[in-house]
Design a protein around this motif. Structure first.
Motif, PDB file in Angstrom:
ATOM      1  N   TYR A  54       0.569  -1.106  -0.253  1.00 26.58           N
ATOM      2  CA  TYR A  54      -0.001  -0.094   0.098  1.00 26.58           C
ATOM      3  C   TYR A  54       0.858   1.470  -0.321  1.00 26.58           C
ATOM      4  CZ  TYR A  54      -3.551   3.349   1.443  1.00 26.58           C
ATOM      5  OH  TYR A  54      -4.465   4.478   2.443  1.00 26.58           O
ATOM      6  N   GLU A  56       0.735   4.602   0.827  1.00 26.61           N
ATOM      7  CA  GLU A  56      -0.052   6.442   1.136  1.00 26.61           C
ATOM      8  C   GLU A  56       0.370   7.363   0.615  1.00 26.61           C
ATOM      9  OE1 GLU A  56      -2.627   7.558   3.983  1.00 26.61           O
ATOM     10  OE2 GLU A  56      -1.205   5.111   4.267  1.00 26.61           O
ATOM     11  N   TYR A 136     -15.605   2.429  -6.282  1.00 27.26           N
ATOM     12  CA  TYR A 136     -14.593   1.590  -5.848  1.00 27.26           C
ATOM     13  C   TYR A 136     -15.398   0.476  -5.620  1.00 27.26           C
ATOM     14  CZ  TYR A 136     -11.365  -1.320  -3.781  1.00 27.26           C
ATOM     15  OH  TYR A 136     -10.421  -2.122  -3.285  1.00 27.26           O
ATOM     16  N   THR A 470      -2.986  -1.550   6.327  1.00 27.40           N
ATOM     17  CA  THR A 470      -3.063  -1.594   4.837  1.00 27.40           C
ATOM     18  C   THR A 470      -2.654  -2.635   4.060  1.00 27.40           C
ATOM     19  OG1 THR A 470      -1.314  -0.134   4.811  1.00 27.40           O
ATOM     20  CG2 THR A 470      -3.261   0.471   4.231  1.00 27.40           C
ATOM     21  N   SER A 476      -7.623  -2.103   4.164  1.00 33.01           N
ATOM     22  CA  SER A 476      -8.009  -0.428   3.501  1.00 33.01           C
ATOM     23  C   SER A 476      -9.287  -0.227   3.301  1.00 33.01           C
ATOM     24  CB  SER A 476      -6.530  -0.988   2.419  1.00 33.01           C
ATOM     25  OG  SER A 476      -5.432  -1.402   2.576  1.00 33.01           O
ATOM     26  N   TRP A 477      -9.739  -1.085   2.900  1.00 34.21           N
ATOM     27  CA  TRP A 477     -11.126   0.458   3.309  1.00 34.21           C
ATOM     28  C   TRP A 477     -11.380   0.674   3.946  1.00 34.21           C
ATOM     29  CZ3 TRP A 477     -15.546  -2.717  -0.291  1.00 34.21           C
ATOM     30  CH2 TRP A 477     -16.579  -1.679  -0.840  1.00 34.21           C
ATOM     31  N   THR A 480      -9.720   3.741   4.461  1.00 31.96           N
ATOM     32  CA  THR A 480     -10.072   4.998   3.750  1.00 31.96           C
ATOM     33  C   THR A 480     -11.313   5.755   3.810  1.00 31.96           C
ATOM     34  OG1 THR A 480      -9.209   3.488   1.536  1.00 31.96           O
ATOM     35  CG2 THR A 480     -11.137   5.445   1.398  1.00 31.96           C
ATOM     36  N   VAL A 549      -9.539  11.486   1.703  1.00 32.53           N
ATOM     37  CA  VAL A 549     -10.356  10.628   1.512  1.00 32.53           C
ATOM     38  C   VAL A 549      -9.874   9.499   0.479  1.00 32.53           C
ATOM     39  CG1 VAL A 549     -12.420   9.154   1.233  1.00 32.53           C
ATOM     40  CG2 VAL A 549     -12.035  10.249   3.360  1.00 32.53           C
ATOM     41  N   ARG A 552      -6.451   8.200   0.124  1.00 30.60           N
ATOM     42  CA  ARG A 552      -6.693   6.806   0.252  1.00 30.60           C
ATOM     43  C   ARG A 552      -7.261   6.251  -0.969  1.00 30.60           C
ATOM     44  NH1 ARG A 552      -7.553   7.082   7.072  1.00 30.60           N
ATOM     45  NH2 ARG A 552      -5.233   8.439   7.528  1.00 30.60           N
ATOM     46  N   LEU A 553      -8.193   6.775  -1.280  1.00 29.94           N
ATOM     47  CA  LEU A 553      -8.887   6.210  -2.188  1.00 29.94           C
ATOM     48  C   LEU A 553      -8.460   6.101  -3.629  1.00 29.94           C
ATOM     49  CD1 LEU A 553     -11.712   4.584  -2.989  1.00 29.94           C
ATOM     50  CD2 LEU A 553     -12.421   6.666  -3.880  1.00 29.94           C
ATOM     51  N   LEU A 556      -6.163   2.947  -2.344  1.00 27.96           N
ATOM     52  CA  LEU A 556      -6.447   1.376  -2.608  1.00 27.96           C
ATOM     53  C   LEU A 556      -6.840   1.102  -3.285  1.00 27.96           C
ATOM     54  CD1 LEU A 556      -8.218  -0.543  -0.966  1.00 27.96           C
ATOM     55  CD2 LEU A 556     -10.420   0.786  -0.995  1.00 27.96           C
TER      56      LEU A 556
END
Length: 724
Positions: A54, A56, A136, A470, A476-477, A480, A549, A552-553, A556
């Motif tokens: 993941y 960041e 998503y 993550t 991870s969702w 987010t 958000v 992070r999306l 992800l």
């Protein structure tokens, strides 16, 4: 019937959890019988099998939007004449700076935005976090569904056929020995799976009675507390605590598994493999587990098993129960290597040592077995610990639920037990003061040990690092969604700096979380947007400024693509769509950052906002093409609304979490120093108890919505939402 008298006489206590999970287990510490009431013990180390890291994406912005007031009659809003609000909606809009209006007109997000764009007088788009999170979900569901249909269904068939044949061979070799019944149980166990995958398959005559009885219970799926004919083979039935009971309502195919015969068969078989437990405190069942371990140790069978377990591990997480890997390791240590059948069954001293070693293994963090009241069955850990072929997965939200229901919390002042959790438990444990306040006002915190357990959860979860959050797509969702638990402070647009918006964020959180639970219902363990020439025609829109958000999306989405591509599980079309989704999330992040520091947007960025509905439609079509959808006209048959049961009271009730029609949101936003109304779409969230024997499918839930039979939304949404 004897079991019904027992069931009537006993109080049930278990949270039955069935939805996706984390790559690392959640185990209580040794020698701590009450550790379950403390905190989940989640390792922060990397997973055993890492599909993709993941990455960041940093967000460095100090919000500095000047506060503004909306006049009661909206007189300082430039485009107010484009809209007609009810008195209640107009009042909330002026008071909070935004209002959510329920609607039955919007079955999906993208048509709402396209209506804004192509209206006679275009309406500014309000690009919401909800719409992107839903985007998503559509692709997560598509990728998991196509993986199951194209690869895992056939792999499961191959594994099951081979394991049945191997079990029959073992049974023939062990007839007349102390291991005969254990081997016979395994034949029946795999025969049940074989028949669920292929109704025409034959069943060995010596287990046919038990297999047919089991299949009948699965087909009827109406009992929450019923002895399993197969798992209880050859064992005394006069001791109710020695009987393994199953919740057969779990075998109702739901989520995307209700859409085809192949997926229904896959669902029921994986549920069978994921729930049926060869208990560690039962000598004969432990023999069955050891025999299965020998079979799975064969290269071809382990390869089939791992080709199912590994990718679902990436989507959802590790099994919460003991299984092949732990039992194989113990056998190797005690026997010197993985033993042959003769070595396993011929050395009683080593077998006794193996049983003792199994007894020392950690129990699951989440109980998914109906067990009796604490006064009748005090040692829950011994009752639920055991081997599962493809155990359902640990998820951190399910673990939170586990610690906030009976037995981990006691009775309230009225002597009632908290047998079902609340969705708000999750954001409250993640640190949301607003969620906890709502729970408190509803009397949900008044159960013995609830406040203490909640504080321990909050402290523990706040200590977890990014690597832990993550470790797979499920975690991870949730990572987010975490920023949605934080109230927005001064510097954000005024519509976001009040209690109403803080509660609105909770509905976004729970709407997306419901989609996560829906998409992973099989695997996760259950407890039980061109500039115009004037103000009126100026349709420049606004992005909900949640840059963290969106960042992070994007991370992800990239993790999803990289992980699947690294294992050859991603086709070019899906890769291109995921890259496009990541790019869109990153562009929205940049726009949100600009809005928060009062930096003008470019014409291209306003065009992106204006055309947001077209982007959503593209992703919707791509995510449903495997279902035969190739035109937007199919939206009525493929709406956004869905339902998922997330927890079970063994007395016959489940907690349902649902999303309904897409609601409209109107927000007063600043553009070029003036205020205007922008319109977008948001989730509508539902939560209610429901009979377990009628666990809801998406189809039935959508019919309830269409026919006006859905329950009301939670009362706390009324601070910012009004009826249509």
């Amino acid at each position: 019937m004897k079991i019904s008298r027992i069931a009537a006489a006993c109080l049930f206590a278990a949270l039955v959890i069935a939805l996706p999970a984390a790559l690392t287990g959640c185990q209580p510490a040794k020698n701590s019988p009450r550790q379950q009431a403390d905190t989940p013990q989640v390792s922060s180390s990397a997973a055993d099998t890492v599909f993709a890291p993941y990455s960041e994406i940093p967000v460095n912005v100090k919000p500095s939007v000047k506060p503004y007031l909306v006049e009661p009659n909206l007189s300082n809003v430039t485009n107010k004449d484009l809209f007609s609000f009810s008195p209640a909606a107009g009042k909330l809009l002026a008071q909070n700076g935004f209002v959510v209006v329920a609607s039955k007109d919007h079955r999906e997000f993208f048509p709402l935005y396209e209506v804004n764009r192509y209206a006679a007088v275009p309406v500014p788009n309000f690009v919401t976090t909800d719409a992107m999170l839903h985007n998503y979900h559509l692709y997560f569901s598509h990728l998991l569904r196509t993986l199951e249909k194209d690869r895992l269904c056939s792999e499961l068939q191959t594994l099951t056929v081979s394991m049945l044949a191997g079990s029959e061979q073992q049974y023939g070799d062990l007839k007349g020995t102390a291991w005969e019944n254990a081997a016979k149980r395994n034949v029946a166990f795999f025969a049940v799976a074989t028949r669920m995958l292929d109704p025409t398959a034959g069943v060995p005559s010596y287990v046919q009675r038990e297999v047919e009885q089991e299949l009948q219970l699965i087909a009827e799926h109406r009992d929450t507390m019923r002895p399993s004919p197969v798992m209880n083979m050859g064992q005394p039935a006069d001791d109710p605590l020695a009987v393994l009971n199953e919740d057969y309502t779990q075998y109702i195919p739901r989520g995307h598994y209700a859409t085809s015969d192949d997926l229904r068969s896959y669902f029921k078989t994986m549920m069978w493999y994921g729930r049926m437990t060869f208990r560690a405190n039962n000598n004969d069942e432990t023999r069955s587990a050891a025999l299965i371990t020998l079979l799975l140790n064969r290269d071809k069978d382990f390869a089939s098993w791992n080709r199912i377990y590994e990718p679902t591990n990436f989507f959802v997480g590790k099994s919460d129960d003991l299984g092949f890997l732990q039992y194989r390791e113990l056998l190797g240590k005690i026997y010197g290597n993985t033993p042959t059948l003769n070595q396993l069954t011929g050395d009683n001293n080593k077998w006794t040592a193996f049983e003792a070693a199994v007894d020392k293994l950690q129990p699951p963090a989440i109980n998914s077995i109906p067990v009796f009241d604490e006064n009748i069955q005090p040692d829950r850990e011994q009752a639920i610990k055991g081997f599962r072929l493809m155990g359902q997965r640990f998820t951190i939200d399910a673990s939170i639920f586990q610690r906030l229901v009976y037995r981990e919390v006691g009775e309230n002042s009225a002597g009632e037990r908290r047998m079902l959790p609340k969705g708000l438990d999750i954001p409250a444990a993640m640190g949301s003061e607003a969620a906890y306040a709502i729970l408190d006002s509803a009397g949900q915190t008044g159960y013995a040990r609830y406040p203490e357990n909640m504080r321990k959860l909050q402290t523990y979860l706040a200590s977890l690092d990014t690597a832990t959050w993550t470790q797979n797509l499920y975690w991870s969702w949730l990572h987010t969604l975490a920023p949605l638990t934080e109230p927005k402070k001064q510097g954000y647009p005024s519509f976001m700096t009040n209690q109403a918006w803080t509660r609105k964020q909770l509905e976004t959180y729970l709407g997306s979380w419901t989609e996560l639970k829906h998409d992973t219902i099989l695997y996760a363990k259950q407890v039980y947007a061109e500039m115009g020439g004037g103000d009126v025609n100026d349709d420049r829109g606004y992005v909900e400024p949640n840059p963290v958000v969106f960042a992070r999306l994007a991370s992800l989405t990239q993790m999803t693509a990289d992980g699947l591509e690294s294992r050859g599980l991603l086709n070019e079309n899906d890769k291109e769509s995921l890259e496009r989704m990541e790019e869109l999330a990153l562009k929205l992040k940049v726009i949100a950052e600009k809005e928060l520091v009062n930096q003008p947007l470019t014409d291209e960025e306003y065009d992106l906002i204006r055309g947001f509905g077209g982007d959503l439609e593209h992703f919707w079509l791509e995510a449903l093409r495997d279902e035969g959808v190739d035109h937007r006209s199919a939206v009525a048959q493929n709406p956004a609304s869905l339902i998922a049961d997330v927890a079970t009271n063994p007395a016959g009730e489940v907690l349902e979490e649902g999303t309904g029609y897409v609601s409209e949101i109107y927000a007063v936003v600043p553009v070029d120093g003036k205020l205007r109304i922008a319109k977008g779409g948001v989730y509508s969230y539902y939560e209610f108890p429901w009979p377990a024997q009628d666990r809801l499918t998406d189809q039935k839930w959508r019919s309830m919505l269409d026919e006006g039979q859905a329950p009301e939304q939670p009362a706390w949404v009324k601070s910012y939402a009004v009826p249509q």
